[in-house]
Design an enzyme around this catalytic site. Structure first.
Site, PDB file in Angstrom:
ATOM      1  N   ARG A  46     -21.164  22.757  12.105  1.00 33.98           N
ATOM      2  CA  ARG A  46     -21.140  21.603  11.211  1.00 33.98           C
ATOM      3  C   ARG A  46     -22.057  21.873  10.022  1.00 33.98           C
ATOM      4  O   ARG A  46     -22.807  22.838  10.009  1.00 33.98           O
ATOM      5  CB  ARG A  46     -21.552  20.329  11.961  1.00 33.98           C
ATOM      6  CG  ARG A  46     -22.796  20.593  12.796  1.00 33.98           C
ATOM      7  CD  ARG A  46     -23.753  19.498  12.878  1.00 33.98           C
ATOM      8  NE  ARG A  46     -24.216  19.080  11.585  1.00 33.98           N
ATOM      9  CZ  ARG A  46     -25.182  19.700  10.894  1.00 33.98           C
ATOM     10  NH1 ARG A  46     -25.779  20.784  11.359  1.00 33.98           N
ATOM     11  NH2 ARG A  46     -25.561  19.234   9.723  1.00 33.98           N
ATOM     12  N   GLY A  47     -21.966  20.951   9.027  1.00 38.80           N
ATOM     13  CA  GLY A  47     -22.686  21.187   7.781  1.00 38.80           C
ATOM     14  C   GLY A  47     -21.709  21.879   6.835  1.00 38.80           C
ATOM     15  O   GLY A  47     -21.025  22.831   7.230  1.00 38.80           O
ATOM     16  N   ALA A  48     -21.662  21.406   5.586  1.00 41.67           N
ATOM     17  CA  ALA A  48     -20.591  21.835   4.682  1.00 41.67           C
ATOM     18  C   ALA A  48     -20.449  23.365   4.539  1.00 41.67           C
ATOM     19  O   ALA A  48     -19.349  23.900   4.726  1.00 41.67           O
ATOM     20  CB  ALA A  48     -20.790  21.166   3.325  1.00 41.67           C
ATOM     21  N   ARG A  89     -11.506  18.653   9.233  1.00 41.04           N
ATOM     22  CA  ARG A  89     -12.439  17.649   8.679  1.00 41.04           C
ATOM     23  C   ARG A  89     -12.187  17.539   7.167  1.00 41.04           C
ATOM     24  O   ARG A  89     -12.117  18.573   6.479  1.00 41.04           O
ATOM     25  CB  ARG A  89     -13.911  18.036   8.951  1.00 41.04           C
ATOM     26  CG  ARG A  89     -14.257  18.054  10.436  1.00 41.04           C
ATOM     27  CD  ARG A  89     -15.762  18.182  10.655  1.00 41.04           C
ATOM     28  NE  ARG A  89     -16.472  16.945  10.368  1.00 41.04           N
ATOM     29  CZ  ARG A  89     -17.800  16.849  10.299  1.00 41.04           C
ATOM     30  NH1 ARG A  89     -18.551  17.912  10.473  1.00 41.04           N
ATOM     31  NH2 ARG A  89     -18.366  15.688  10.041  1.00 41.04           N
ATOM     32  N   GLN A 196     -28.041  14.200  14.002  1.00 40.62           N
ATOM     33  CA  GLN A 196     -28.310  15.544  13.465  1.00 40.62           C
ATOM     34  C   GLN A 196     -29.761  15.689  13.021  1.00 40.62           C
ATOM     35  O   GLN A 196     -30.338  16.779  13.091  1.00 40.62           O
ATOM     36  CB  GLN A 196     -27.383  15.833  12.280  1.00 40.62           C
ATOM     37  CG  GLN A 196     -25.916  16.045  12.633  1.00 40.62           C
ATOM     38  CD  GLN A 196     -25.126  14.762  12.571  1.00 40.62           C
ATOM     39  OE1 GLN A 196     -25.657  13.671  12.784  1.00 40.62           O
ATOM     40  NE2 GLN A 196     -23.835  14.875  12.302  1.00 40.62           N
ATOM     41  N   ASP A 237     -21.932  17.193   0.980  1.00 41.42           N
ATOM     42  CA  ASP A 237     -20.644  17.698   1.472  1.00 41.42           C
ATOM     43  C   ASP A 237     -19.643  17.894   0.348  1.00 41.42           C
ATOM     44  O   ASP A 237     -18.727  18.700   0.456  1.00 41.42           O
ATOM     45  CB  ASP A 237     -20.075  16.752   2.533  1.00 41.42           C
ATOM     46  CG  ASP A 237     -20.810  16.953   3.834  1.00 41.42           C
ATOM     47  OD1 ASP A 237     -21.908  16.383   3.989  1.00 41.42           O
ATOM     48  OD2 ASP A 237     -20.321  17.728   4.673  1.00 41.42           O
ATOM     49  N   ASN A 247     -22.468  12.668   1.217  1.00 39.10           N
ATOM     50  CA  ASN A 247     -23.292  13.295   2.256  1.00 39.10           C
ATOM     51  C   ASN A 247     -23.237  12.393   3.481  1.00 39.10           C
ATOM     52  O   ASN A 247     -22.600  11.324   3.465  1.00 39.10           O
ATOM     53  CB  ASN A 247     -24.722  13.519   1.758  1.00 39.10           C
ATOM     54  CG  ASN A 247     -25.526  14.420   2.701  1.00 39.10           C
ATOM     55  OD1 ASN A 247     -25.058  15.495   3.081  1.00 39.10           O
ATOM     56  ND2 ASN A 247     -26.706  13.997   3.090  1.00 39.10           N
ATOM     57  N   LYS A 248     -23.906  12.806   4.521  1.00 39.95           N
ATOM     58  CA  LYS A 248     -23.882  12.080   5.796  1.00 39.95           C
ATOM     59  C   LYS A 248     -24.115  10.581   5.625  1.00 39.95           C
ATOM     60  O   LYS A 248     -24.972  10.167   4.845  1.00 39.95           O
ATOM     61  CB  LYS A 248     -24.938  12.697   6.721  1.00 39.95           C
ATOM     62  CG  LYS A 248     -25.133  12.043   8.062  1.00 39.95           C
ATOM     63  CD  LYS A 248     -23.855  11.915   8.861  1.00 39.95           C
ATOM     64  CE  LYS A 248     -23.107  13.204   9.054  1.00 39.95           C
ATOM     65  NZ  LYS A 248     -21.720  13.020   9.546  1.00 39.95           N
TER      66      LYS A 248
HETATM   67  O1  MRU Z   1     -21.111  15.678  10.003  1.00 42.83           O
HETATM   68  P1  MRU Z   1     -21.976  16.834   9.620  1.00 42.83           P
HETATM   69  O2  MRU Z   1     -23.083  17.074  10.583  1.00 42.83           O
HETATM   70  O3  MRU Z   1     -21.171  18.072   9.325  1.00 42.83           O
HETATM   71  O4  MRU Z   1     -22.648  16.384   8.242  1.00 42.83           O
HETATM   72  C1  MRU Z   1     -23.512  17.289   7.604  1.00 42.83           C
HETATM   73  C2  MRU Z   1     -24.124  16.748   6.370  1.00 42.83           C
HETATM   74  O5  MRU Z   1     -23.863  15.648   5.941  1.00 42.83           O
HETATM   75  C3  MRU Z   1     -25.024  17.682   5.605  1.00 42.83           C
HETATM   76  O6  MRU Z   1     -26.049  16.990   4.971  1.00 42.83           O
HETATM   77  C4  MRU Z   1     -24.202  18.423   4.535  1.00 42.83           C
HETATM   78  O7  MRU Z   1     -23.053  18.987   5.093  1.00 42.83           O
HETATM   79  C5  MRU Z   1     -24.982  19.470   3.855  1.00 42.83           C
HETATM   80  S1  MRU Z   1     -25.286  20.862   4.877  1.00 42.83           S
HETATM   81  C6  MRU Z   1     -26.110  22.035   3.991  1.00 42.83           C
END
Ligand code: MRU
Length: 349
Positions: A46-48, A89, A196, A237, A247-248
């Site tokens: 996970r994470g962009a 996603r 997270q 993201d 973002n999250k």
């Molecule tokens: O749902 P997730 O855990 O994939 O969400 C992640 C985030 O929102 C991060 O802040 C974003 O992807 C940046 S990661 C460098």
């Protein structure tokens, strides 16, 4: 981190299963498209930026055992793999950026024999990983200049090494400052519903020896009011051409709180997270997640069975709340339509 978040390992994808952290540190292997899709969907990876890498390696996995004899047949197989991975996603643009890069590489090398073409696509996916590592370090260097000695930073979700190939984006700024000898402290939002911040960000910062304090999401306003926070740094993201930032979920709340308390709000992200096809953040697709993640996220029912739930996984912070966007090319400030475009042009040269 000493270990890679995600990598290619002899015809398979090896990744840290992030759903198990911090209780268990375990690698899992994906050796086909469905398992890669599932790993992305269920946030094992996970994470962009890390999702983008999983997409690129997944696309390679999708054609690795292809027996196609013509480029046309091979391209059809590749397209079905990328189309499938693209359904995992919707919000992180890095996924689509990476899938497009693999497709474009195939098109540019269509004259090659299929076995050679497969190797070229793998090399491109590995190049995405190498570039990501370099981008994260550069973000760290640019971002740390914004921090003062003894600053305390609030962050939301996890934009660390686990969310990228390694080192992270928002956390890269903190790692770089710490490595350069600056005294910093961090408050990490827990980040409901999948935690997270609590599970991953505190784990990474503690491993790096950075002073981190965990708070529940709804404590951020009070912590700011007490004067404990000098700036907010989060990841992204997807960033629209005007600087609106997805973002999250909960990031927008933090941005409003930062504005209300006169605290700078920084976004740290590689240029692969910029989406110039979207003029504003209103066009960013927001992923909706399953009700169970809210009502029984970690195995215990915490709401009445059958209660109605609404669970958007991301929100969009309007550019007006963003003090600066830190990319590997430098620090962009408003008006973002111009400053982000200049960064894009810098990527092309
Ligand atoms: O749902 P997730 O855990 O994939 O969400 C992640 C985030 O929102 C991060 O802040 C974003 O992807 C940046 S990661 C460098």
């Amino acid at each position: 981190m000493a270990v890679s978040t995600i990598e290619w390992a002899d015809g398979r994808i090896r990744m840290i299963d992030q759903t198990l952290l911090p209780n268990e540190f375990k690698h899992i292997y994906c050796d086909d498209l469905p398992s890669t899709w599932e790993a992305i969907k269920s946030l094992r990876v996970r994470g962009a930026p890390a999702i983008g890498i999983a997409g690129a390696l997944g696309a390679v996995l999708g054609i690795w055992n292809s027996t196609a004899e013509s480029y046309k047949a091979f391209a059809t197989e590749l397209k079905s793999a990328t189309d499938y991975l693209a359904t995992s996603r919707p919000t992180a643009v890095n996924l689509f950026w990476a899938l497009d890069r693999i497709t474009e590489t195939a098109e540019a090398n269509s004259q090659l024999p299929i076995p050679a073409l497969k190797k070229v696509l793998l090399a491109e996916a590995l190049e995405i990983i190498n570039e990501d590592k370099a981008m994260c370090r550069a973000i760290g260097q640019h971002g740390m200049a914004l921090l003062n000695e003894n600053d305390t930073i609030l962050t939301h979700c996890n934009a660390g090494g686990l969310a990228t190939s390694d080192y992270g984006t928002a956390l890269a700024v903190m790692f770089s400052a710490h490595e350069a000898g600056k005294q910093i402290q961090v408050y990490a939002d827990e980040t409901r519903p999948l935690l997270q911040g609590a599970r991953l960000t505190t784990w990474e910062l503690m491993q790096a020896g950075i002073d981190v304090t965990l708070i529940c999401d709804n404590m951020a306003a009070q912590v700011m009011k007490e004067g404990k926070i000098q700036c907010v740094i989060v990841g992204a993201d997807r960033i629209a051409a005007n600087g609106d930032t997805a973002n999250k979920i909960g990031t927008y709340n933090v941005a409003i709180l930062a504005e209300a308390h006169g605290i700078p709000f920084y976004v740290a992200a590689p240029t692969s997270t910029l989406d110039f096809a979207l003029e504003t953040g209103d066009q960013i697709p927001i992923e909706q997640r399953a009700a169970e993640e809210v009502t029984e996220g970690f195995g215990k029912l915490t709401a009445p069975d059958g209660v109605k739930v609404y669970s958007p996984a991301f929100d969009v912070t309007p550019a007006a709340f963003v003090t600066a966007i830190i990319t590997e090319k430098g620090v962009a400030r408003a008006p973002y339509t111009e400053s982000l475009q200049a960064m894009r042009d810098a990527c092309d040269t």
